[in-house]
Design a protein around this motif. Structure first.
Motif, PDB file in Angstrom:
ATOM      1  N   UNK A   1       0.834  -1.201   0.000  1.00  0.00           N
ATOM      2  CA  UNK A   1       0.000   0.000   0.000  1.00  0.00           C
ATOM      3  C   UNK A   1       0.870   1.253   0.000  1.00  0.00           C
ATOM      4  N   UNK A   2       1.833   1.309   0.925  1.00  0.00           N
ATOM      5  CA  UNK A   2       2.704   2.480   1.006  1.00  0.00           C
ATOM      6  C   UNK A   2       3.430   2.722  -0.313  1.00  0.00           C
ATOM      7  N   UNK A   3       3.945   1.653  -0.887  1.00  0.00           N
ATOM      8  CA  UNK A   3       4.677   1.777  -2.151  1.00  0.00           C
ATOM      9  C   UNK A   3       3.740   2.265  -3.251  1.00  0.00           C
ATOM     10  N   UNK A   4       2.515   1.736  -3.280  1.00  0.00           N
ATOM     11  CA  UNK A   4       1.572   2.099  -4.333  1.00  0.00           C
ATOM     12  C   UNK A   4       1.184   3.575  -4.250  1.00  0.00           C
TER      13      UNK A   4
ATOM     14  N   UNK B   1       2.847   5.252  -7.251  1.00  0.00           N
ATOM     15  CA  UNK B   1       1.828   5.265  -8.297  1.00  0.00           C
ATOM     16  C   UNK B   1       0.938   6.506  -8.224  1.00  0.00           C
ATOM     17  N   UNK B   2       0.650   6.954  -7.003  1.00  0.00           N
ATOM     18  CA  UNK B   2      -0.266   8.081  -6.844  1.00  0.00           C
ATOM     19  C   UNK B   2       0.426   9.364  -6.423  1.00  0.00           C
ATOM     20  N   UNK B   3       1.687   9.268  -5.991  1.00  0.00           N
ATOM     21  CA  UNK B   3       2.443  10.468  -5.665  1.00  0.00           C
ATOM     22  C   UNK B   3       2.196  11.046  -4.289  1.00  0.00           C
ATOM     23  N   UNK B   4       1.700  10.233  -3.340  1.00  0.00           N
ATOM     24  CA  UNK B   4       1.505  10.683  -1.966  1.00  0.00           C
ATOM     25  C   UNK B   4       2.593  10.070  -1.094  1.00  0.00           C
ATOM     26  N   UNK B   5       3.414  10.914  -0.469  1.00  0.00           N
ATOM     27  CA  UNK B   5       4.512  10.410   0.349  1.00  0.00           C
ATOM     28  C   UNK B   5       3.989   9.835   1.654  1.00  0.00           C
ATOM     29  N   UNK B   6       4.662   8.786   2.146  1.00  0.00           N
ATOM     30  CA  UNK B   6       4.312   8.192   3.436  1.00  0.00           C
ATOM     31  C   UNK B   6       4.588   9.182   4.554  1.00  0.00           C
ATOM     32  N   UNK B   7       3.803   9.143   5.577  1.00  0.00           N
ATOM     33  CA  UNK B   7       3.994  10.023   6.727  1.00  0.00           C
ATOM     34  C   UNK B   7       5.255   9.622   7.489  1.00  0.00           C
TER      35      UNK B   7
ATOM     36  N   UNK C   1      -3.423   7.460   3.674  1.00  0.00           N
ATOM     37  CA  UNK C   1      -4.774   7.183   3.195  1.00  0.00           C
ATOM     38  C   UNK C   1      -5.267   8.416   2.444  1.00  0.00           C
ATOM     39  N   UNK C   2      -4.908   8.557   1.174  1.00  0.00           N
ATOM     40  CA  UNK C   2      -5.310   9.754   0.427  1.00  0.00           C
ATOM     41  C   UNK C   2      -6.818   9.838   0.272  1.00  0.00           C
ATOM     42  N   UNK C   3      -7.359  11.038   0.425  1.00  0.00           N
ATOM     43  CA  UNK C   3      -8.801  11.222   0.280  1.00  0.00           C
ATOM     44  C   UNK C   3      -9.228  10.862  -1.142  1.00  0.00           C
ATOM     45  N   UNK C   4     -10.373  10.182  -1.286  1.00  0.00           N
ATOM     46  CA  UNK C   4     -10.817   9.750  -2.614  1.00  0.00           C
ATOM     47  C   UNK C   4     -10.907  10.870  -3.634  1.00  0.00           C
ATOM     48  N   UNK C   5     -11.290  12.089  -3.194  1.00  0.00           N
ATOM     49  CA  UNK C   5     -11.468  13.197  -4.129  1.00  0.00           C
ATOM     50  C   UNK C   5     -10.129  13.798  -4.579  1.00  0.00           C
ATOM     51  N   UNK C   6      -9.012  13.364  -3.964  1.00  0.00           N
ATOM     52  CA  UNK C   6      -7.707  13.907  -4.331  1.00  0.00           C
ATOM     53  C   UNK C   6      -6.960  13.050  -5.348  1.00  0.00           C
ATOM     54  N   UNK C   7      -7.337  11.805  -5.492  1.00  0.00           N
ATOM     55  CA  UNK C   7      -6.547  10.898  -6.339  1.00  0.00           C
ATOM     56  C   UNK C   7      -6.981  10.903  -7.794  1.00  0.00           C
TER      57      UNK C   7
ATOM     58  N   UNK D   1      -6.642   7.419 -10.636  1.00  0.00           N
ATOM     59  CA  UNK D   1      -5.997   6.977  -9.401  1.00  0.00           C
ATOM     60  C   UNK D   1      -6.924   6.154  -8.535  1.00  0.00           C
ATOM     61  N   UNK D   2      -8.193   6.587  -8.447  1.00  0.00           N
ATOM     62  CA  UNK D   2      -9.179   5.846  -7.658  1.00  0.00           C
ATOM     63  C   UNK D   2      -9.402   4.456  -8.237  1.00  0.00           C
ATOM     64  N   UNK D   3      -9.543   4.394  -9.563  1.00  0.00           N
ATOM     65  CA  UNK D   3      -9.758   3.098 -10.216  1.00  0.00           C
ATOM     66  C   UNK D   3      -8.563   2.186  -9.999  1.00  0.00           C
TER      67      UNK D   3
END
Length: 234
Positions: free
Chosen positions: A193-196, A200-206, A213-219, A223-225
């Motif tokens: 999950x962290x790697x993905x 893949x989505x460009x959100x860095x791990x905390x 856990x990126x908000x659905x409306x941000x991906x 990205x959501x699919x």
């Protein structure tokens, strides 16, 4: 001299007025905040006691209950006592797909489903999350509590937040990981999950490697699919 006394008296009256208003404000805050804080602490205490009773523990940032079976699509299965039916719910990783659940649609009892067919749809964050059946079977029960209170899916996701009860077509689910094998699998999935979400989505791990856990409306739609396909339909 009289003028000075009058000025000092005015200042004193003004100061006392300010203090009285401030004291009234503090009293109002205490009346509202203190009971709310007490209620929050009581609710949290009950939740912690329930988690301990169920044996839930943290596995690399993911809540994990060891006595359940875990399907590849991040559903857990719990065999009902004295019968063939199993209850299905979302594990800790699947729960991260939705920041909140505001509505739940469930397949009707008597519905026959094949593995991969939708058995529930969760709504929240402007998204609809379709939950695929982990095995072939027949829906024999639904959890009306999550229909009335959708927040249970996340608030008590390993217990009262189950979705449907399914009578599997066979006992193949018994080969799914549980206990130690499931814990090892969950650790690998947490890393995946962290790697993905990072690569893949460009959100860095905390900090500390906590799951993002990126908000659905941000991906975005793609990205959501990709996220739901990778973790609910691997």
């Amino acid at each position: 001299m009289q003028s000075v006394l009058e000025v000092l008296q005015s200042i004193g009256v003004f100061t006392l007025g300010i203090l009285a208003r401030f004291g009234l404000f503090l009293a109002m805050v205490a009346v509202i905040v203190v009971p709310a804080l007490i209620i929050a602490l009581v609710v949290r205490g009950r939740a912690e006691r329930r988690e301990r009773a169920l044996g839930i523990r943290d596995v690399d940032g993911v809540p994990f209950r060891p006595d359940l079976f875990y399907a590849p699509g991040h559903l857990w299965l719990h065999r009902r006592p004295g019968g063939r039916a199993v209850e299905l719910g979302l594990d800790g990783i699947a729960q991260r797909l939705m920041p909140a659940v505001t509505a739940v649609d469930l397949a009707r009892p008597g519905t026959r489903v094949a593995r991969g067919e939708t058995i529930a749809t969760l709504h929240g964050g402007g998204r609809a999350l379709e939950i695929p059946a982990p095995v072939d079977g027949t829906v024999v029960g639904v959890n009306v509590s999550v229909v009335r209170d959708p927040a249970l899916v996340k608030r008590d996701g390993y217990g009262r937040g189950w979705l449907v009860a399914l009578a599997p077509a066979d006992e193949a689910y018994a080969s799914m990981p549980r206990a130690g094998a499931a814990e090892s699998w969950m650790r690998r999935e947490a890393q995946r999950w962290n790697h993905f979400v990072e690569h893949q989505l460009g959100f860095a791990a905390a900090d500390g490697g906590t799951l993002v856990a990126p908000a659905p409306w941000l991906v975005g739609e793609e990205g959501w699919a990709a996220l739901t396909q990778a973790f609910l339909r691997p």
